[in-house]
Design a protein around this motif. Structure first.
Motif, PDB file in Angstrom:
ATOM      1  N   LEU A 168       1.162  -1.080  -0.552  1.00  0.00           N
ATOM      2  CA  LEU A 168       0.178  -0.001  -0.200  1.00  0.00           C
ATOM      3  C   LEU A 168       1.072   1.558  -0.065  1.00  0.00           C
ATOM      4  CD1 LEU A 168      -3.051  -0.741   2.085  1.00  0.00           C
ATOM      5  CD2 LEU A 168      -3.094  -0.244   0.192  1.00  0.00           C
ATOM      6  N   GLN A 169       1.832   0.985   0.558  1.00  0.00           N
ATOM      7  CA  GLN A 169       3.048   2.293   0.786  1.00  0.00           C
ATOM      8  C   GLN A 169       3.541   2.465  -0.241  1.00  0.00           C
ATOM      9  OE1 GLN A 169       5.856   2.164   3.905  1.00  0.00           O
ATOM     10  NE2 GLN A 169       5.560   4.236   4.168  1.00  0.00           N
ATOM     11  N   ASP A 170       4.179   1.643  -1.018  1.00  0.00           N
ATOM     12  CA  ASP A 170       4.463   1.472  -2.415  1.00  0.00           C
ATOM     13  C   ASP A 170       3.802   2.053  -3.393  1.00  0.00           C
ATOM     14  OD1 ASP A 170       6.774   1.383  -4.168  1.00  0.00           O
ATOM     15  OD2 ASP A 170       5.531  -0.266  -4.899  1.00  0.00           O
ATOM     16  N   ALA A 171       2.564   1.909  -3.181  1.00  0.00           N
ATOM     17  CA  ALA A 171       1.521   1.917  -4.287  1.00  0.00           C
ATOM     18  C   ALA A 171       1.133   3.709  -3.725  1.00  0.00           C
ATOM     19  CB  ALA A 171       0.265   1.040  -4.283  1.00  0.00           C
ATOM     20  N   TYR A 172       1.237   4.080  -2.952  1.00  0.00           N
ATOM     21  CA  TYR A 172       0.476   4.757  -2.609  1.00  0.00           C
ATOM     22  C   TYR A 172       1.905   6.405  -2.734  1.00  0.00           C
ATOM     23  CZ  TYR A 172      -4.087   4.551  -1.429  1.00  0.00           C
ATOM     24  OH  TYR A 172      -5.665   4.645  -1.928  1.00  0.00           O
ATOM     25  N   ARG A 173       2.560   5.707  -3.065  1.00  0.00           N
ATOM     26  CA  ARG A 173       4.057   6.706  -3.222  1.00  0.00           C
ATOM     27  C   ARG A 173       4.293   6.996  -4.755  1.00  0.00           C
ATOM     28  NH1 ARG A 173       8.464   3.990   0.446  1.00  0.00           N
ATOM     29  NH2 ARG A 173       8.487   5.787   2.500  1.00  0.00           N
ATOM     30  N   GLN A 174       4.000   5.369  -5.539  1.00  0.00           N
ATOM     31  CA  GLN A 174       3.688   5.647  -7.465  1.00  0.00           C
ATOM     32  C   GLN A 174       2.960   6.940  -7.733  1.00  0.00           C
ATOM     33  OE1 GLN A 174       4.148   1.834  -9.191  1.00  0.00           O
ATOM     34  NE2 GLN A 174       4.597   0.867  -7.243  1.00  0.00           N
ATOM     35  N   ARG A 175       1.265   6.881  -6.545  1.00  0.00           N
ATOM     36  CA  ARG A 175       0.279   7.192  -7.375  1.00  0.00           C
ATOM     37  C   ARG A 175       0.647   8.981  -6.895  1.00  0.00           C
ATOM     38  NH1 ARG A 175      -3.531  10.146  -3.735  1.00  0.00           N
ATOM     39  NH2 ARG A 175      -5.820  10.305  -4.056  1.00  0.00           N
ATOM     40  N   LEU A 176       1.214   9.552  -5.837  1.00  0.00           N
ATOM     41  CA  LEU A 176       2.016  11.158  -5.854  1.00  0.00           C
ATOM     42  C   LEU A 176       2.807  11.405  -6.963  1.00  0.00           C
ATOM     43  CD1 LEU A 176       1.858  13.337  -3.877  1.00  0.00           C
ATOM     44  CD2 LEU A 176       3.898  12.454  -2.902  1.00  0.00           C
ATOM     45  N   ALA A 177       3.571  10.535  -7.438  1.00  0.00           N
ATOM     46  CA  ALA A 177       4.456  10.496  -8.440  1.00  0.00           C
ATOM     47  C   ALA A 177       3.850  10.585  -9.707  1.00  0.00           C
ATOM     48  CB  ALA A 177       5.743   9.500  -8.414  1.00  0.00           C
ATOM     49  N   ALA A 178       2.663  10.008  -9.898  1.00  0.00           N
ATOM     50  CA  ALA A 178       2.151   9.786 -10.536  1.00  0.00           C
ATOM     51  C   ALA A 178       0.973  11.237 -11.235  1.00  0.00           C
ATOM     52  CB  ALA A 178       1.626   8.560 -11.528  1.00  0.00           C
ATOM     53  N   HIS A 179       0.609  11.441 -10.147  1.00  0.00           N
ATOM     54  CA  HIS A 179      -0.089  13.267  -9.949  1.00  0.00           C
ATOM     55  C   HIS A 179       0.896  13.994  -9.818  1.00  0.00           C
ATOM     56  CE1 HIS A 179      -4.193  12.127  -7.770  1.00  0.00           C
ATOM     57  NE2 HIS A 179      -3.299  11.071  -9.099  1.00  0.00           N
ATOM     58  N   CYS A 180       2.319  14.166  -9.763  1.00  0.00           N
ATOM     59  CA  CYS A 180       2.711  15.438 -10.228  1.00  0.00           C
ATOM     60  C   CYS A 180       2.865  14.899 -11.403  1.00  0.00           C
ATOM     61  CB  CYS A 180       4.400  14.787  -9.052  1.00  0.00           C
ATOM     62  SG  CYS A 180       4.082  15.038  -7.188  1.00  0.00           S
ATOM     63  N   GLN A 181       3.597  13.858 -11.877  1.00  0.00           N
ATOM     64  CA  GLN A 181       4.116  14.114 -12.946  1.00  0.00           C
ATOM     65  C   GLN A 181       2.880  14.185 -14.858  1.00  0.00           C
ATOM     66  OE1 GLN A 181       4.688   9.681 -13.149  1.00  0.00           O
ATOM     67  NE2 GLN A 181       6.456  10.677 -12.682  1.00  0.00           N
ATOM     68  N   ILE A 182       1.454  14.015 -14.172  1.00  0.00           N
ATOM     69  CA  ILE A 182       0.160  14.675 -14.552  1.00  0.00           C
ATOM     70  C   ILE A 182      -0.537  16.629 -14.438  1.00  0.00           C
ATOM     71  CG2 ILE A 182      -2.641  14.417 -14.282  1.00  0.00           C
ATOM     72  CD1 ILE A 182      -1.938  11.751 -14.178  1.00  0.00           C
ATOM     73  N   ALA A 183       0.822  17.058 -13.146  1.00  0.00           N
ATOM     74  CA  ALA A 183      -0.171  17.816 -13.377  1.00  0.00           C
ATOM     75  C   ALA A 183       1.681  19.020 -13.715  1.00  0.00           C
ATOM     76  CB  ALA A 183       0.345  18.239 -11.358  1.00  0.00           C
ATOM     77  N   VAL A 184       2.424  18.252 -13.786  1.00  0.00           N
ATOM     78  CA  VAL A 184       3.170  18.628 -14.731  1.00  0.00           C
ATOM     79  C   VAL A 184       2.899  19.076 -15.965  1.00  0.00           C
ATOM     80  CG1 VAL A 184       5.728  18.639 -15.586  1.00  0.00           C
ATOM     81  CG2 VAL A 184       5.163  18.387 -13.279  1.00  0.00           C
ATOM     82  N   GLY A 185       2.835  17.754 -16.597  1.00  0.00           N
ATOM     83  CA  GLY A 185       1.519  18.054 -17.828  1.00  0.00           C
ATOM     84  C   GLY A 185       0.543  19.024 -17.747  1.00  0.00           C
ATOM     85  N   ALA A 186       0.024  19.171 -17.249  1.00  0.00           N
ATOM     86  CA  ALA A 186      -0.788  19.900 -17.498  1.00  0.00           C
ATOM     87  C   ALA A 186      -0.797  21.366 -17.439  1.00  0.00           C
ATOM     88  CB  ALA A 186      -2.264  19.812 -16.008  1.00  0.00           C
ATOM     89  N   MET A 187       0.253  21.515 -16.466  1.00  0.00           N
ATOM     90  CA  MET A 187       1.179  22.557 -16.367  1.00  0.00           C
ATOM     91  C   MET A 187       1.787  22.829 -17.738  1.00  0.00           C
ATOM     92  SD  MET A 187       2.647  23.857 -12.693  1.00  0.00           S
ATOM     93  CE  MET A 187       3.082  21.613 -12.488  1.00  0.00           C
ATOM     94  N   GLN A 188       2.557  22.384 -18.894  1.00  0.00           N
ATOM     95  CA  GLN A 188       2.867  22.375 -19.269  1.00  0.00           C
ATOM     96  C   GLN A 188       2.145  22.077 -20.443  1.00  0.00           C
ATOM     97  OE1 GLN A 188       6.761  22.807 -20.364  1.00  0.00           O
ATOM     98  NE2 GLN A 188       5.155  23.346 -22.520  1.00  0.00           N
ATOM     99  N   GLY A 189       0.725  21.608 -20.778  1.00  0.00           N
ATOM    100  CA  GLY A 189       0.456  22.313 -21.985  1.00  0.00           C
ATOM    101  C   GLY A 189      -0.989  23.172 -22.085  1.00  0.00           C
ATOM    102  N   MET A 190      -1.303  24.395 -20.779  1.00  0.00           N
ATOM    103  CA  MET A 190      -1.661  25.196 -20.687  1.00  0.00           C
ATOM    104  C   MET A 190      -0.761  26.629 -20.802  1.00  0.00           C
ATOM    105  SD  MET A 190      -3.793  25.418 -17.211  1.00  0.00           S
ATOM    106  CE  MET A 190      -2.897  24.336 -15.789  1.00  0.00           C
ATOM    107  N   LEU A 191       0.762  26.628 -20.607  1.00  0.00           N
ATOM    108  CA  LEU A 191       1.368  27.124 -20.721  1.00  0.00           C
ATOM    109  C   LEU A 191       1.768  27.089 -22.438  1.00  0.00           C
ATOM    110  CD1 LEU A 191       4.039  28.925 -20.288  1.00  0.00           C
ATOM    111  CD2 LEU A 191       5.907  27.001 -20.314  1.00  0.00           C
ATOM    112  N   ASP A 192       1.708  25.726 -23.285  1.00  0.00           N
ATOM    113  CA  ASP A 192       1.728  25.702 -23.993  1.00  0.00           C
ATOM    114  C   ASP A 192       0.499  26.235 -25.183  1.00  0.00           C
ATOM    115  OD1 ASP A 192       4.417  24.851 -23.983  1.00  0.00           O
ATOM    116  OD2 ASP A 192       3.460  22.416 -24.646  1.00  0.00           O
ATOM    117  N   ALA A 193      -0.491  26.555 -24.851  1.00  0.00           N
ATOM    118  CA  ALA A 193      -1.920  26.990 -25.132  1.00  0.00           C
ATOM    119  C   ALA A 193      -1.634  28.647 -24.945  1.00  0.00           C
ATOM    120  CB  ALA A 193      -2.813  26.702 -24.304  1.00  0.00           C
ATOM    121  N   THR A 194      -1.167  29.409 -24.043  1.00  0.00           N
ATOM    122  CA  THR A 194      -1.407  30.700 -23.542  1.00  0.00           C
ATOM    123  C   THR A 194       0.059  31.019 -24.542  1.00  0.00           C
ATOM    124  OG1 THR A 194      -2.135  30.347 -21.188  1.00  0.00           O
ATOM    125  CG2 THR A 194      -0.554  31.763 -21.871  1.00  0.00           C
TER     126      THR A 194
END
Length: 215
Positions: A168-194
Motif C-alpha cells: 500500500l505504501q509503495d502503491a501510494y508513493r507511485q500514485r503521488l509521483a503519477a499525480h506530480c507527472q500529470i500536474a507537470v503535463g497540465a502546466m506545460q499544456g496550459m503554458l503552450d496554449a497561452t
C-alpha cells in the motif's frame, strides 16, 4: 509477467505527462498505480481473469482505502472486518473513492485490531450492503463515499499478500509521483496554449505577444 511491456516507470511518466497535457480528469493514478500494484502483488482466486479484465479496460477497479482523518496511506483504516465461516463481514466508511459510481469494483481495506490484521478484498460494485454517495471533486472528477454495512465477502475475494502495508505504501508513493507527472503535463499544456494564443491574438495590428506586459 502479466502481459505488460516491461518498461521502466520513466516510460510511464511520458504517458502521464501527455495525459496531463490533455487535461484528462480520469483517476489514472488510482486505477493504474494503486489498484494495479495491489492486484499484481496479490494471490487471489481467478487472478489471471481479474487482471486481464482490468488490463483490457473491461473492468474499472479502484482502491477504497482512504478514510476521513487518515493523514497518510500508511495509517490503519477504521473500517473493520469480522471473520465468518466462508469469509468476512465488513463495516465502515471510505472517503473520496475515485471514479465515483463508474467503478466496476473496489479494493477495500479493513482491520480487525492491530497492524497484523490489515486485509484487503475485491468487492464488486453491485455487492449488497454497500451504500454509495457520489459527488464531484474540486477538479470536477467523480468521487464517492462508501458506507459498508455488514458487507459479506468470501475467501475467494481476499487479496492475499505477504506485506499488504508495504505494498500500500509503495502503491501510494507511485500514485503521488503519477499525480506530480500529470500536474507537470497540465502546466506545460496550459503554458503552450497561452503562448500560442499570445502569438495568434492581434491587437492594434500586432500580436499581443509583442507587448512588454505580456512578455
Amino acid at each position: 509477467r502479466d502481459g505488460g511491456l516491461g518498461q521502466p516507470r520513466a516510460v510511464g511518466a511520458l504517458l502521464l505527462l501527455a495525459w496531463g497535457g490533455g487535461l484528462v480528469v480520469e483517476r489514472l493514478g488510482d486505477a493504474g498505480r494503486v489498484a494495479m500494484r495491489l492486484l499484481a502483488a496479490a494471490r487471489v482466486e481467478r487472478r489471471e481473469e481479474v487482471l486481464q479484465s482490468v488490463l483490457t479496460g473491461e473492468a474499472w477497479v479502484v482502491p477504497a482505502h482512504r478514510e476521513r482523518g487518515m493523514r497518510t496511506a500508511a495509517a490503519l483504516p477504521g473500517t473493520r472486518w469480522q471473520a465468518t465461516p466462508g469469509g468476512a463481514r465488513l463495516w465502515g466508511e471510505k472517503h473520496a473513492v475515485p471514479t465515483g459510481v463508474a467503478a466496476h469494483a473496489w479494493i477495500v481495506t479493513a482491520c480487525a485490531g492491530g497492524p497484523q490484521s490489515l486485509r484487503a478484498w475485491w468487492v464488486p460494485a453491485d455487492t449488497s450492503g454497500v451504500g454509495v454517495r457520489a459527488y464531484a471533486g474540486v477538479d470536477g472528477a467523480p468521487l464517492a463515499d462508501l458506507v459498508l454495512d455488514g458487507v459479506e465477502v468470501s475467501d475467494a475475494q481476499a487479496l492475499q499478500m505477504d506485506d499488504l502495508a508495504g505494498v500500500l505504501q509503495d502503491a501510494y508513493r507511485q500514485r503521488l509521483a503519477a499525480h506530480c507527472q500529470i500536474a507537470v503535463g497540465a502546466m506545460q499544456g496550459m503554458l503552450d496554449a497561452t503562448v500560442a494564443y499570445a502569438n495568434l491574438r492581434q491587437q492594434f495590428g500586432v500580436a499581443i505577444a509583442q507587448f512588454q506586459a505580456v512578455q
